[in-house]
Design an enzyme around this catalytic site. Structure first.
Site, PDB file in Angstrom:
ATOM      1  N   ASN A   9     -26.027 -21.460  30.795  1.00 32.06           N
ATOM      2  CA  ASN A   9     -26.102 -22.624  29.910  1.00 32.06           C
ATOM      3  C   ASN A   9     -27.571 -22.875  29.626  1.00 32.06           C
ATOM      4  O   ASN A   9     -28.281 -23.447  30.449  1.00 32.06           O
ATOM      5  CB  ASN A   9     -25.459 -23.839  30.605  1.00 32.06           C
ATOM      6  CG  ASN A   9     -25.640 -25.118  29.804  1.00 32.06           C
ATOM      7  OD1 ASN A   9     -25.988 -25.080  28.620  1.00 32.06           O
ATOM      8  ND2 ASN A   9     -25.427 -26.257  30.446  1.00 32.06           N
ATOM      9  N   TRP A  10     -28.009 -22.433  28.454  1.00 30.66           N
ATOM     10  CA  TRP A  10     -29.436 -22.544  28.120  1.00 30.66           C
ATOM     11  C   TRP A  10     -29.840 -23.975  27.768  1.00 30.66           C
ATOM     12  O   TRP A  10     -31.012 -24.262  27.644  1.00 30.66           O
ATOM     13  CB  TRP A  10     -29.770 -21.636  26.934  1.00 30.66           C
ATOM     14  CG  TRP A  10     -29.788 -20.183  27.257  1.00 30.66           C
ATOM     15  CD1 TRP A  10     -29.629 -19.588  28.484  1.00 30.66           C
ATOM     16  CD2 TRP A  10     -29.995 -19.110  26.326  1.00 30.66           C
ATOM     17  NE1 TRP A  10     -29.725 -18.231  28.370  1.00 30.66           N
ATOM     18  CE2 TRP A  10     -29.952 -17.905  27.054  1.00 30.66           C
ATOM     19  CE3 TRP A  10     -30.216 -19.045  24.946  1.00 30.66           C
ATOM     20  CZ2 TRP A  10     -30.116 -16.662  26.452  1.00 30.66           C
ATOM     21  CZ3 TRP A  10     -30.382 -17.807  24.342  1.00 30.66           C
ATOM     22  CH2 TRP A  10     -30.331 -16.629  25.095  1.00 30.66           C
ATOM     23  N   LYS A  11     -28.859 -24.832  27.522  1.00 26.36           N
ATOM     24  CA  LYS A  11     -29.154 -26.202  27.059  1.00 26.36           C
ATOM     25  C   LYS A  11     -30.027 -26.111  25.794  1.00 26.36           C
ATOM     26  O   LYS A  11     -29.839 -25.199  25.013  1.00 26.36           O
ATOM     27  CB  LYS A  11     -29.796 -27.006  28.189  1.00 26.36           C
ATOM     28  CG  LYS A  11     -28.996 -26.873  29.498  1.00 26.36           C
ATOM     29  CD  LYS A  11     -29.393 -27.818  30.574  1.00 26.36           C
ATOM     30  CE  LYS A  11     -28.496 -27.585  31.795  1.00 26.36           C
ATOM     31  NZ  LYS A  11     -28.727 -28.519  32.868  1.00 26.36           N
ATOM     32  N   HIS A  95     -20.005 -31.542  29.413  1.00 25.28           N
ATOM     33  CA  HIS A  95     -21.147 -31.405  30.325  1.00 25.28           C
ATOM     34  C   HIS A  95     -21.713 -32.798  30.636  1.00 25.28           C
ATOM     35  O   HIS A  95     -21.729 -33.670  29.770  1.00 25.28           O
ATOM     36  CB  HIS A  95     -22.226 -30.516  29.699  1.00 25.28           C
ATOM     37  CG  HIS A  95     -23.299 -30.155  30.670  1.00 25.28           C
ATOM     38  ND1 HIS A  95     -24.322 -31.022  30.986  1.00 25.28           N
ATOM     39  CD2 HIS A  95     -23.491 -29.051  31.439  1.00 25.28           C
ATOM     40  CE1 HIS A  95     -25.089 -30.445  31.904  1.00 25.28           C
ATOM     41  NE2 HIS A  95     -24.613 -29.253  32.186  1.00 25.28           N
ATOM     42  N   GLU A  97     -24.606 -33.922  30.870  1.00 23.31           N
ATOM     43  CA  GLU A  97     -25.691 -34.406  30.000  1.00 23.31           C
ATOM     44  C   GLU A  97     -25.122 -35.012  28.731  1.00 23.31           C
ATOM     45  O   GLU A  97     -25.680 -35.962  28.177  1.00 23.31           O
ATOM     46  CB  GLU A  97     -26.670 -33.254  29.711  1.00 23.31           C
ATOM     47  CG  GLU A  97     -27.547 -32.978  30.920  1.00 23.31           C
ATOM     48  CD  GLU A  97     -28.009 -31.550  31.079  1.00 23.31           C
ATOM     49  OE1 GLU A  97     -27.929 -30.758  30.117  1.00 23.31           O
ATOM     50  OE2 GLU A  97     -28.446 -31.204  32.200  1.00 23.31           O
ATOM     51  N   GLU A 166     -19.645 -29.766  38.643  1.00 27.84           N
ATOM     52  CA  GLU A 166     -21.095 -29.908  38.664  1.00 27.84           C
ATOM     53  C   GLU A 166     -21.466 -31.321  39.103  1.00 27.84           C
ATOM     54  O   GLU A 166     -21.496 -32.244  38.272  1.00 27.84           O
ATOM     55  CB  GLU A 166     -21.676 -29.659  37.269  1.00 27.84           C
ATOM     56  CG  GLU A 166     -21.381 -28.287  36.713  1.00 27.84           C
ATOM     57  CD  GLU A 166     -22.402 -27.899  35.653  1.00 27.84           C
ATOM     58  OE1 GLU A 166     -23.112 -26.917  35.862  1.00 27.84           O
ATOM     59  OE2 GLU A 166     -22.507 -28.601  34.636  1.00 27.84           O
ATOM     60  N   GLY A 172     -30.252 -29.550  37.764  1.00 30.74           N
ATOM     61  CA  GLY A 172     -31.655 -29.537  37.375  1.00 30.74           C
ATOM     62  C   GLY A 172     -32.588 -30.191  38.381  1.00 30.74           C
ATOM     63  O   GLY A 172     -33.750 -30.450  38.081  1.00 30.74           O
ATOM     64  N   SER A 212     -28.161 -26.414  40.241  1.00 37.91           N
ATOM     65  CA  SER A 212     -29.249 -25.758  40.978  1.00 37.91           C
ATOM     66  C   SER A 212     -28.807 -24.461  41.652  1.00 37.91           C
ATOM     67  O   SER A 212     -29.215 -24.156  42.781  1.00 37.91           O
ATOM     68  CB  SER A 212     -29.867 -26.726  41.995  1.00 37.91           C
ATOM     69  OG  SER A 212     -30.437 -27.837  41.317  1.00 37.91           O
ATOM     70  N   GLY A 233     -27.833 -23.323  34.821  1.00 36.73           N
ATOM     71  CA  GLY A 233     -28.741 -23.898  33.820  1.00 36.73           C
ATOM     72  C   GLY A 233     -30.115 -23.269  33.934  1.00 36.73           C
ATOM     73  O   GLY A 233     -30.372 -22.182  33.411  1.00 36.73           O
ATOM     74  N   GLY A 234     -31.006 -23.941  34.645  1.00 37.00           N
ATOM     75  CA  GLY A 234     -32.413 -23.518  34.745  1.00 37.00           C
ATOM     76  C   GLY A 234     -32.599 -22.036  35.034  1.00 37.00           C
ATOM     77  O   GLY A 234     -33.362 -21.353  34.333  1.00 37.00           O
TER      78      GLY A 234
HETATM   79  P1  PGA Z   1     -29.007 -26.274  36.641  1.00 39.43           P
HETATM   80  O1  PGA Z   1     -27.991 -26.764  35.518  1.00 39.43           O
HETATM   81  O2  PGA Z   1     -28.577 -24.910  37.085  1.00 39.43           O
HETATM   82  O3  PGA Z   1     -30.364 -26.268  35.973  1.00 39.43           O
HETATM   83  O4  PGA Z   1     -28.940 -27.263  37.762  1.00 39.43           O
HETATM   84  C1  PGA Z   1     -26.627 -26.531  35.635  1.00 39.43           C
HETATM   85  C2  PGA Z   1     -25.902 -27.084  34.438  1.00 39.43           C
HETATM   86  O5  PGA Z   1     -26.263 -28.162  33.963  1.00 39.43           O
HETATM   87  O6  PGA Z   1     -24.947 -26.473  33.934  1.00 39.43           O
END
Ligand code: PGA
Length: 252
Positions: A9-11, A95, A97, A166, A172, A212, A233-234
């Protein structure tokens, strides 16, 4: 046998040039990534590029969100049918966010889930509690509500759904959930699904952990009986880190 899944997930990250470099590098190692469904979810602006780079390979691509209508006067929105048009097989829905920053409700998420399924996409439904909710012992109640409302009136089958647990406090932050806590919640999610659709179907629905995830903690998560992969994500912004995580998922 349910499938193992690794989702990038590149966001809101990567220009088209950066996305192109990532795809080329991932394609070079794609042959090693057997036994895991690898899915990359870039911003909309790079989807056509992924379609070009990953067509005919084992790598899949998907959207990070979609709207619930097929077309019309919805300025700025993208429909699941448009994602299909770009060769997407998957779409992330709900998600945290989007729930927290954009204000999406469970009702919105349910409508998006229904539209995605109707368009022939496999939705990746995200659920998870805040730190406060966990501290107040409400985590399971919150996740149960998100599942109940997010999946209302949908016909579910194991091939057409992915769930990602999640915990919001782990996204993050560099602070991942313990693999025991993740297993406990993911086992709870599987039991919830089993009560809705039966043990056989629920047993085949991939349920992922996200928050994470890194190369150095994925193996712990994958050692748990109900965890089928990760939403990353990251660490998914770095092609080598993402490929290493996907490989660990495949090997688990
Ligand atoms: P993260 O994000 O790996 O940076 O914690 C995960 C996500 O939001 O899908």
């Amino acid at each position: 046998m349910r499938k193992k899944v690794a989702i990038a997930n590149w966001k809101m990250n990567k220009t088209r040039r950066e996305a192109g470099q990532f795809c080329q590098q991932l394609n070079q190692v794609a042959a090693e990534l057997t036994g895991v469904e690898v899915i990359v979810c870039p911003p909309y602006t790079a989807l056509d590029l992924l379609a070009e780079q990953f067509s005919g390979t084992s790598i899949h691509w998907g959207g990070q969100n979609c709207f619930w209508e097929e077309k019309g006067a919805y300025t700025g929105e993208i429909s699941p049918w448009m994602l299909r048009d770009l060769g997407c097989q998957y779409v992330i829905i709900g998600h945290s966010e989007r729930r927290q920053i954009i204000g999406e409700t469970d009702r919105d998420i349910n409508r998006k889930m229904a539209a995605a399924l109707q368009a022939g996409l496999i939705p990746i439904l995200c659920v998870g509690e805040t730190l406060q909710e966990r501290e107040d012992q409400l985590a399971k109640e919150v996740v149960r509500r998100q599942l109940e409302q997010g999946l209302t009136d949908l016909e579910l089958d194991a091939e057409g759904l992915v769930i990602a647990y999640e915990p919001i406090w782990a996204i993050g932050t560099g602070v991942n959930a313990s693999s025991d806590d993740a297993q406990e919640m993911i086992g709870f999610i599987r039991d919830y699904l089993a009560a809705q659709v039966g043990q056989a179907v629920a047993g085949d629905i991939p349920i992922l952990y996200g928050g994470s995830v890194r190369e150095d903690n994925i193996t712990d998560f994958m050692a748990k009986p109900d965890i089928d992969g990760a939403l990353i994500g990251g660490a998914s912004l770095d092609v080598n880190a993402f490929a290493a995580i996907a490989r660990s998922i495949a090997d688990a």
